[in-house]
Scaffold this active site. Structure first.
Site, PDB file in Angstrom:
ATOM      1  N   TRP A 155       0.858  -1.188   0.000  1.00 42.55           N
ATOM      2  CA  TRP A 155       0.000   0.000   0.000  1.00 42.55           C
ATOM      3  C   TRP A 155       0.892   1.235   0.000  1.00 42.55           C
ATOM      4  O   TRP A 155       1.822   1.339   0.814  1.00 42.55           O
ATOM      5  CB  TRP A 155      -0.891  -0.036   1.236  1.00 42.55           C
ATOM      6  CG  TRP A 155      -1.828   1.125   1.393  1.00 42.55           C
ATOM      7  CD1 TRP A 155      -2.594   1.701   0.426  1.00 42.55           C
ATOM      8  CD2 TRP A 155      -2.097   1.850   2.602  1.00 42.55           C
ATOM      9  NE1 TRP A 155      -3.332   2.739   0.956  1.00 42.55           N
ATOM     10  CE2 TRP A 155      -3.049   2.857   2.290  1.00 42.55           C
ATOM     11  CE3 TRP A 155      -1.636   1.749   3.914  1.00 42.55           C
ATOM     12  CZ2 TRP A 155      -3.529   3.749   3.230  1.00 42.55           C
ATOM     13  CZ3 TRP A 155      -2.125   2.621   4.858  1.00 42.55           C
ATOM     14  CH2 TRP A 155      -3.060   3.612   4.522  1.00 42.55           C
ATOM     15  N   ASP A 236      -0.638  -5.874   9.316  1.00 44.95           N
ATOM     16  CA  ASP A 236      -1.642  -4.887   8.932  1.00 44.95           C
ATOM     17  C   ASP A 236      -2.874  -5.673   8.488  1.00 44.95           C
ATOM     18  O   ASP A 236      -2.842  -6.371   7.468  1.00 44.95           O
ATOM     19  CB  ASP A 236      -1.125  -4.005   7.792  1.00 44.95           C
ATOM     20  CG  ASP A 236      -2.113  -2.903   7.410  1.00 44.95           C
ATOM     21  OD1 ASP A 236      -3.175  -2.808   8.053  1.00 44.95           O
ATOM     22  OD2 ASP A 236      -1.820  -2.138   6.476  1.00 44.95           O
ATOM     23  N   LYS A 272     -13.286  -0.772   6.120  1.00 46.39           N
ATOM     24  CA  LYS A 272     -13.791  -1.644   5.068  1.00 46.39           C
ATOM     25  C   LYS A 272     -14.843  -2.615   5.593  1.00 46.39           C
ATOM     26  O   LYS A 272     -15.925  -2.724   5.034  1.00 46.39           O
ATOM     27  CB  LYS A 272     -12.631  -2.433   4.437  1.00 46.39           C
ATOM     28  CG  LYS A 272     -11.464  -1.587   3.928  1.00 46.39           C
ATOM     29  CD  LYS A 272     -11.862  -0.680   2.799  1.00 46.39           C
ATOM     30  CE  LYS A 272     -10.668  -0.035   2.120  1.00 46.39           C
ATOM     31  NZ  LYS A 272      -9.836   0.804   2.992  1.00 46.39           N
TER      32      LYS A 272
END
Length: 424
Positions: A155, A236, A272
């Site tokens: 990311w 993560d 999310k």
């Protein structure tokens, strides 16, 4: 001539210097490059073509391409509003009930360190805040090298977050461009070659941006190498439950590492999996050896958080805590998660089938359905990406990453036809 007349007739002359225009304080500030993802959305908005598709945004969209608020979130919000709660500051480490329930969701109800109350936690500004708090804490207190190894690619925000935290950022091999899958041998080689006790960032599930995850067997091998080298794993986990539709399945790597005795660090996000993008609700946690050690670590987390944000926002934490603490609401939420994940998997299958069966593409598109989560790496060149944007009004990032959540029954045919043309 009288003194009075003399005074009247003589006028003093002042020689003022000419005004000097000061240069602006900010004259030397250069224009920064546009954000690669937000820039895609800006270009999309300016396009007037009716066929345009935005596949750059990292947020879930429903079957009509609209933002989606989970019914369970609406219901929890209604219950909270009906209680007429105050808006007082939270403690520095956040809403205690949220912290406990979020950790339980990640580590599992039977997690040994959780049951022994030796996991230090703090609520954060979503997953980004959790990474930032974790990065700064490690930069100050980790006894090993202040270097974090991140996958290539990762990311885009990971790198500036950790650099600004005070860590040196290096990379390990992850993605195989030839297979559009995991370069497992390269990953293992790089982890073995990294200096002992390095910090290693691992995507727990739905790797962003590739959508390529290790298998359970590969995770076990990764854990073996990390233990052998004495590396420190920093997970993560931004997509728990959103990747496969099963929150327990998506937490496999985190739970396996903890079972193997690792004192991991973990970043969680509820953007999310609860669709609460704007509420910025997350958790950072660290597994410690004892309750006493946890208390010391937590005291330093408070010192880390305090000058950053003072304390975190309350509303999103209340929503998440209400959902996770109410069995009916939690069951509803898990069902909604399966629905969102299922729609994404369905769009992957439709895109692949249209490419290979209807539009006759000769390329191997198996990676579209082999990858998982919101994002897919198409495995196309920057020139082909440019062609998709300019000739077909399909907007995506330059590396060929698309948000599968942006695909709908209304646009999948145009996307497939466009992809077939630019890759012919």
């Amino acid at each position: 001539m009288s003194a009075r007349l003399l005074c009247r007739s003589v006028r003093p002359v002042f020689n003022f210097p000419k005004a000097v225009r000061l240069e602006s304080v900010w004259a030397g500030v250069p224009a920064g490059p546009p954000d690669p993802i937000l820039g895609v959305t800006e270009a999309f908005k300016k396009d007037t073509d009716s066929r345009k598709i935005n596949l750059g945004v990292g947020a879930y969209r429903d079957g009509n391409g609209r933002p989606y608020v989970l019914p369970s979130v609406h219901k929890a919000e209604g219950l909270i509003f009906s209680e007429n709660l105050d808006k007082e500051y939270l403690p520095i480490t956040g809403l205690k009930q949220f912290d406990e329930l979020a950790a339980k969701l990640a580590y599992g109800e039977k997690s040994k360190p959780l049951l022994e109350e030796r996991i230090a936690t703090t609520q954060t500004i979503s997953g980004t805040g959790a990474l930032r708090v974790g990065g700064e804490f490690l930069a100050k207190h980790y006894p090993g090298p202040k270097t974090i190894y991140v996958p290539t690619p990762t990311w885009g925000n990971h790198i500036p977050i950790f650099k600004n935290s005070g860590l040196e950022v290096k990379h390990y091999t992850y993605y195989n461009k030839d297979t559009c899958g995991l370069n497992f041998d390269g990953m293992i080689k790089d982890l073995k070659n990294a200096p002992e006790h390095s910090i290693v960032l691992l995507h727990a599930c739905a790797h962003n941006p590739t959508g390529v995850d290790p298998t359970h067997e590969q995770w076990r091998k990764i854990a073996e190498v990390v233990k052998e080298k004495g590396h420190f794993p920093f997970f993560d986990m931004a997509y728990q439950g959103f990747a496969s539709g099963d929150a327990d399945h998506d937490a496999y790597a985190v739970r396996y590492f903890v079972e193997q005795g690792f004192e991991i660090a973990l970043s969680q996000s509820f953007a999310k999996n609860m669709g609460m993008y704007g509420e910025r609700t997350g958790l950072f946690s660290i597994v410690t050896e004892s309750v006493e050690e946890k208390n010391r670590v937590e005291s330093q987390l408070k010192i880390t958080v305090r000058p950053m944000i003072s304390n975190p926002p309350v509303h999103g934490a209340r929503i998440a805590a209400r959902i996770l603490s109410d069995e009916k609401l939690k069951s509803q939420w898990l069902e909604e998660l399966r629905g969102m994940s299922g729609r994404i998997q369905d769009m992957r299958a439709k895109l692949k089938n249209l490419l290979t069966q209807e539009f006759g593409s000769k390329r191997n598109w198996d990676h579209i359905t082999n990858q998982i989560g919101m994002f897919a790496f198409l495995g196309i060149s920057p020139e082909q990406v440019e062609n998709l944007i300019k000739e077909h009004h399909v907007y995506l990032t330059k590396d060929g990453r698309i948000s599968v959540a942006g695909i709908t029954d209304n646009n999948v045919r145009h996307l497939a036809e466009s992809l077939a043309k630019v890759t012919a």
